[in-house]
Motif scaffolding. Sequence first.
Motif: not given
Length: 106
Positions: A93-96, A100-106
């Motif tokens: 869950e933490l890795t997901l 998700l945070v990295k994807f949102d920043q992209f």
Amino acid sequence: VSTQSTGIHRFSKLIFCCWRTMTSTSAAILEAIESRSILDPDATENHMTAATRLLEKKREMFDLEQALLAQKEEFQMKMASLNVRREELDKKELTLRGSLVKFDQF
């Protein structure tokens, strides 16, 4: 000699009569016990001594305690495996969330 043989004869007759009485009495007793145990299966349990019943109950209690201990060990093993699985799910869950945070920043 004749009085001695007469005494032996009387003694043997007496022993024979006692033996016949004992065998017929013991046969009657055995028959009564068998008929009682056939009619009432718990009759043999009722005739056990208190010490025998106590030993039997102790044996039953020991068997139940062993079964309970086995169940407790099995439960503890399941709980340990569930805890490991929960930790793995938390890590995933933490890795997901990180992904998700990295994807949102992209």
